[in-house]
Enzyme design. Structure first.
Site, PDB file in Angstrom:
ATOM      1  N   ASP A  13       0.811  -1.224   0.000  1.00  0.00           N
ATOM      2  CA  ASP A  13       0.000   0.000   0.000  1.00  0.00           C
ATOM      3  C   ASP A  13       0.840   1.268   0.000  1.00  0.00           C
ATOM      4  O   ASP A  13       0.441   2.302   0.549  1.00  0.00           O
ATOM      5  CB  ASP A  13      -0.964   0.023   1.214  1.00  0.00           C
ATOM      6  CG  ASP A  13      -1.915  -1.150   1.188  1.00  0.00           C
ATOM      7  OD1 ASP A  13      -2.225  -1.642   0.099  1.00  0.00           O
ATOM      8  OD2 ASP A  13      -2.352  -1.564   2.279  1.00  0.00           O
ATOM      9  N   LYS A  16       1.868   2.171  -5.069  1.00  0.00           N
ATOM     10  CA  LYS A  16       2.464   1.639  -6.310  1.00  0.00           C
ATOM     11  C   LYS A  16       1.555   1.876  -7.510  1.00  0.00           C
ATOM     12  O   LYS A  16       2.010   2.251  -8.590  1.00  0.00           O
ATOM     13  CB  LYS A  16       2.725   0.121  -6.165  1.00  0.00           C
ATOM     14  CG  LYS A  16       3.683  -0.237  -5.047  1.00  0.00           C
ATOM     15  CD  LYS A  16       3.777  -1.738  -4.861  1.00  0.00           C
ATOM     16  CE  LYS A  16       2.512  -2.381  -4.370  1.00  0.00           C
ATOM     17  NZ  LYS A  16       2.131  -2.053  -2.991  1.00  0.00           N
ATOM     18  N   GLY A  40      -4.556  -4.296  -3.760  1.00  0.00           N
ATOM     19  CA  GLY A  40      -5.564  -3.277  -4.035  1.00  0.00           C
ATOM     20  C   GLY A  40      -4.794  -2.026  -4.414  1.00  0.00           C
ATOM     21  O   GLY A  40      -4.152  -1.421  -3.564  1.00  0.00           O
ATOM     22  N   HIS A  41      -4.781  -1.694  -5.683  1.00  0.00           N
ATOM     23  CA  HIS A  41      -3.991  -0.564  -6.176  1.00  0.00           C
ATOM     24  C   HIS A  41      -4.942   0.544  -6.605  1.00  0.00           C
ATOM     25  O   HIS A  41      -5.769   0.348  -7.484  1.00  0.00           O
ATOM     26  CB  HIS A  41      -3.092  -1.013  -7.340  1.00  0.00           C
ATOM     27  CG  HIS A  41      -2.070  -2.036  -6.932  1.00  0.00           C
ATOM     28  ND1 HIS A  41      -1.192  -2.630  -7.799  1.00  0.00           N
ATOM     29  CD2 HIS A  41      -1.781  -2.565  -5.718  1.00  0.00           C
ATOM     30  CE1 HIS A  41      -0.413  -3.468  -7.131  1.00  0.00           C
ATOM     31  NE2 HIS A  41      -0.752  -3.453  -5.869  1.00  0.00           N
ATOM     32  N   GLN A 224       2.059  -5.919  -3.185  1.00  0.00           N
ATOM     33  CA  GLN A 224       2.525  -5.991  -1.798  1.00  0.00           C
ATOM     34  C   GLN A 224       3.837  -5.208  -1.654  1.00  0.00           C
ATOM     35  O   GLN A 224       4.065  -4.298  -2.432  1.00  0.00           O
ATOM     36  CB  GLN A 224       2.672  -7.461  -1.334  1.00  0.00           C
ATOM     37  CG  GLN A 224       1.342  -8.206  -1.205  1.00  0.00           C
ATOM     38  CD  GLN A 224       0.802  -8.751  -2.513  1.00  0.00           C
ATOM     39  OE1 GLN A 224       1.496  -9.391  -3.264  1.00  0.00           O
ATOM     40  NE2 GLN A 224      -0.462  -8.504  -2.790  1.00  0.00           N
TER      41      GLN A 224
HETATM   42  P1  GDP Z   1      -0.751   0.337  -3.550  1.00  0.00           P
HETATM   43  O1  GDP Z   1      -1.357  -0.926  -3.091  1.00  0.00           O
HETATM   44  O2  GDP Z   1       0.725   0.390  -3.300  1.00  0.00           O
HETATM   45  O3  GDP Z   1      -1.084   0.679  -4.977  1.00  0.00           O
HETATM   46  O4  GDP Z   1      -1.380   1.500  -2.651  1.00  0.00           O
HETATM   47  P2  GDP Z   1      -2.941   1.631  -2.232  1.00  0.00           P
HETATM   48  O5  GDP Z   1      -3.693   2.141  -3.388  1.00  0.00           O
HETATM   49  O6  GDP Z   1      -3.429   0.402  -1.571  1.00  0.00           O
HETATM   50  O7  GDP Z   1      -2.829   2.702  -1.076  1.00  0.00           O
HETATM   51  C1  GDP Z   1      -2.300   3.950  -1.294  1.00  0.00           C
HETATM   52  C2  GDP Z   1      -3.367   4.972  -0.875  1.00  0.00           C
HETATM   53  O8  GDP Z   1      -2.763   6.229  -0.861  1.00  0.00           O
HETATM   54  C3  GDP Z   1      -4.496   5.071  -1.877  1.00  0.00           C
HETATM   55  O9  GDP Z   1      -5.664   5.468  -1.187  1.00  0.00           O
HETATM   56  C4  GDP Z   1      -4.032   6.158  -2.829  1.00  0.00           C
HETATM   57  O10 GDP Z   1      -5.109   6.835  -3.473  1.00  0.00           O
HETATM   58  C5  GDP Z   1      -3.347   7.072  -1.859  1.00  0.00           C
HETATM   59  N1  GDP Z   1      -2.229   7.831  -2.403  1.00  0.00           N
HETATM   60  C6  GDP Z   1      -1.215   7.451  -3.241  1.00  0.00           C
HETATM   61  N2  GDP Z   1      -0.338   8.439  -3.387  1.00  0.00           N
HETATM   62  C7  GDP Z   1      -0.777   9.468  -2.631  1.00  0.00           C
HETATM   63  C8  GDP Z   1      -0.272  10.770  -2.332  1.00  0.00           C
HETATM   64  O11 GDP Z   1       0.779  11.180  -2.796  1.00  0.00           O
HETATM   65  N3  GDP Z   1      -1.024  11.530  -1.467  1.00  0.00           N
HETATM   66  C9  GDP Z   1      -2.196  11.101  -0.922  1.00  0.00           C
HETATM   67  N4  GDP Z   1      -2.860  11.903  -0.100  1.00  0.00           N
HETATM   68  N5  GDP Z   1      -2.686   9.892  -1.169  1.00  0.00           N
HETATM   69  C10 GDP Z   1      -1.968   9.085  -2.004  1.00  0.00           C
HETATM   70  P1  IMO Z   2      -0.895  -4.151  -2.258  1.00  0.00           P
HETATM   71  O1  IMO Z   2      -0.417  -4.717  -3.584  1.00  0.00           O
HETATM   72  C1  IMO Z   2      -1.002  -4.463   2.072  1.00  0.00           C
HETATM   73  C2  IMO Z   2      -1.055  -8.484   3.772  1.00  0.00           C
HETATM   74  C3  IMO Z   2      -2.297  -8.933   4.510  1.00  0.00           C
HETATM   75  C4  IMO Z   2      -1.681  -9.853   5.528  1.00  0.00           C
HETATM   76  C5  IMO Z   2      -0.565 -10.527   4.736  1.00  0.00           C
HETATM   77  C6  IMO Z   2      -0.943 -11.876   4.141  1.00  0.00           C
HETATM   78  O2  IMO Z   2      -2.175  -3.426  -2.323  1.00  0.00           O
HETATM   79  O3  IMO Z   2       0.225  -3.383  -1.619  1.00  0.00           O
HETATM   80  P2  IMO Z   2      -2.481 -12.592   2.103  1.00  0.00           P
HETATM   81  O4  IMO Z   2      -3.924 -12.355   1.827  1.00  0.00           O
HETATM   82  O5  IMO Z   2      -1.568 -12.074   1.039  1.00  0.00           O
HETATM   83  O6  IMO Z   2      -2.183 -14.018   2.437  1.00  0.00           O
HETATM   84  O7  IMO Z   2      -2.180 -11.756   3.450  1.00  0.00           O
HETATM   85  O8  IMO Z   2      -0.239  -9.643   3.686  1.00  0.00           O
HETATM   86  N1  IMO Z   2      -1.274  -8.014   2.386  1.00  0.00           N
HETATM   87  C7  IMO Z   2      -1.213  -6.737   2.022  1.00  0.00           C
HETATM   88  N2  IMO Z   2      -1.041  -5.622   2.752  1.00  0.00           N
HETATM   89  N3  IMO Z   2      -1.100  -4.376   0.733  1.00  0.00           N
HETATM   90  C8  IMO Z   2      -1.241  -5.489  -0.039  1.00  0.00           C
HETATM   91  O9  IMO Z   2      -1.183  -5.462  -1.379  1.00  0.00           O
HETATM   92  C9  IMO Z   2      -1.345  -6.740   0.615  1.00  0.00           C
HETATM   93  N4  IMO Z   2      -1.522  -8.007   0.189  1.00  0.00           N
HETATM   94  C10 IMO Z   2      -1.469  -8.770   1.285  1.00  0.00           C
HETATM   95  O10 IMO Z   2      -2.952  -7.833   5.107  1.00  0.00           O
HETATM   96  O11 IMO Z   2      -1.060  -9.105   6.548  1.00  0.00           O
HETATM   97 MG    MG Z   3      -2.862  -1.583  -1.817  1.00  0.00          MG
END
Ligand code: GDP
Ligand code: IMO
Ligand code: MG
Length: 424
Positions: A13, A16, A40-41, A224
């Site tokens: 999270d 990416k 979840g991206h 991840q």
């Molecule tokens: P990922 O799994 O690495 O793609 O990241 P996620 O989407 O799960 O979580 C990142 C969260 O931060 C999401 O809600 C994005 O919309 C938000 N986000 C990403 N970059 C920025 C930023 O520069 N500023 C803010 N405020 N939110 C961001």
């Molecule tokens: P993105 O790509 C954050 C975490 C779960 C748990 C552990 C194992 O959005 O960064 P799993 O379901 O993979 O067996 O869970 O890994 N986890 C993540 N945490 N971002 C993710 O993906 C994750 N995918 C799995 O919360 O701790």
């Molecule tokens: Mg994510």
């Protein structure tokens, strides 16, 4: 743009998806190589928010090809739901826009059930998985009893594999007090997806290597983060794939010489969702972020645990992944803070430790050592260039570079695609 691997340097999270979407403008192909719909991206573009789980974050751009590589585990029902949701948002996905590896493993309904059963059996030691069946699918793959996309397309192979997985899995469900799964409903669920998925399935290894030969630019989108890596992460509180740089290669079938650049993505602080040690975690800071409406999981909606930037994690991530540059996201999340803390090292049993230790107990007992910097106390979300950033924010970025050895070349100042600054 050269062939680039983009990966998480923390516990996932990191943002990416947003960085991949931003860089896709200059690429031709975007490939996922590991993980599944546990990812979840989030991408926000032109006022619309998209949450991508299995489909690469390049999908929002016209004229680019997205690849789901051999190292990804695919839940066919979930993938079709994702395709349908994108279609409803006006993004059509014809067969030449999405290529799915014939060698990728399939998550069966029983894997989802087994994920929950194993978590229940672990009790207090539960990992806090996403419940998407990821661990059991990779375990099945390693046990050589898995179902691959190429098998999903052939009715008797599908039946044979589902029967075997059910025979092996049902005793575990029963041990966890759950109902055993029946073969026929599972076959029906999977069979219903076959004709919609068939046009996308191909040899993506050949596709990617042809693209490399042709000299087009490829982005490899990590899922991840480094500390969820099955080898290098905070085992056992990890996911079941190699989220670090090697996973991008084995999970896509491209040779190392094809890679020109590795970008690590980090938040300006640290977050983690699920259980496991987190030395720089800070309850008051978590509360502050949640009150701002930030840091809720994109896949499960769970509140993320938050803490200060952890330099030992970033140092190790740089080493393991060969990171050339850092993309630092959510700098704006710190805009109102009076003071920022950076964890520079740990004390474990009274000893200074600069890298994350192997034993989970040591990471749990690590006492983070902080230095502090003054906050910039101004709104960065409207910045349109790196030079617009307040001096104190630039000082924070420069200190991160000093401590980690990685230049910060991209900065996120908001969730929108446009809120991305590049340092020349
Ligand atoms: P990922 O799994 O690495 O793609 O990241 P996620 O989407 O799960 O979580 C990142 C969260 O931060 C999401 O809600 C994005 O919309 C938000 N986000 C990403 N970059 C920025 C930023 O520069 N500023 C803010 N405020 N939110 C961001
Ligand atoms: P993105 O790509 C954050 C975490 C779960 C748990 C552990 C194992 O959005 O960064 P799993 O379901 O993979 O067996 O869970 O890994 N986890 C993540 N945490 N971002 C993710 O993906 C994750 N995918 C799995 O919360 O701790
Ligand atoms: Mg994510």
């Amino acid at each position: 743009m050269p062939n680039t691997i983009i990966l998480g340097t923390q516990w996932g999270d990191e943002g990416k998806g947003k960085i991949v979407d931003f860089l896709t403008e200059d690429a031709a192909v975007v490939a996922r190589a590991q993980g599944g719909n546990n990812a979840g991206h989030t991408v926000i573009a032109n006022g619309t928010k998209y949450t991508l789980h299995l489909i690469p974050s390049g999908i929002l751009w016209e004229g680019k090809t997205c690849v789901i590589g051999n190292g990804v585990v695919i839940d066919p029902t979930s993938l079709l739901a994702e395709i349908a949701k994108l279609k409803a948002a006006g993004i059509n996905i014809p067969a030449d826009k999405l290529r799915i590896s014939d060698r990728a493993h399939v998550t069966l309904p029983i894997h989802r059930a087994l994920d929950n059963a194993r978590e229940a059996l672990r009790g207090d030691n539960a990992i806090g998985t996403t419940g998407r069946g990821i661990g059991p699918t990779y375990a099945e793959k390693a046990s050589r009893t898995g179902l691959r996309m190429v098998d999903l397309l052939v009715a008797d192979r599908l039946r044979a594999r589902v029967e075997e997985c059910t025979k092996l899995g049902n005793p575990i469900l029963i041990a966890a007090g759950m109902d055993p799964m029946e073969v026929e409903p599972m076959i029906d669920e999977l069979a219903a997806t076959v004709e919609q998925l068939r046009p996308y399935v191909c040899d993506t290894v050949a596709f990617l290597n042809d693209a490399i030969e042709a000299g087009v630019d490829i982005l490899f989108e990590g899922a991840q983060g480094t500390y969820l890596d099955i080898d290098h992460g905070s085992y056992p509180f990890v996911t079941s794939s190699n989220t670090s740089v090697g996973g991008a290669l084995t999970g896509s079938g491209v040779p190392p010489r094809a890679i020109d650049r590795v970008i690590g993505v980090s938040k300006a602080y640290t977050t983690r969702v699920g259980a496991g040690p987190f030395p720089s975690e800070n309850a008051a800071f978590s509360e502050y972020m949640h009150q701002k409406g930030l840091e809720f999981g994109a896949t499960t909606g769970r509140p993320r645990r938050c803490g200060w930037l952890d330099v030992p994690l970033l140092r190790y991530a740089r080493m393991v992944n060969g990171i050339d540059e850092l993309a630092l996201t959510v700098l704006d999340g710190l805009d109102e803070r009076d003071e920022l803390s950076i964890c520079t090292h740990y004390l474990i049993d009274g000893q200074r430790v600069d890298l994350p230790p192997a034993a989970i107990e040591d990471l749990e007992n690590a006492i983070p050592q902080f230095e502090t910097m003054p906050g910039w106390k101004s709104d960065t979300t409207q910045s349109t260039s790196f030079d617009d950033l307040p001096e104190k924010a630039i000082a924070y970025l420069d200190r991160i570079t000093e401590l980690t050895g990685m230049p910060v070349t991209i900065v996120g100042v908001g969730p929108d695609r446009k809120q991305t600054l590049v340092r020349d």
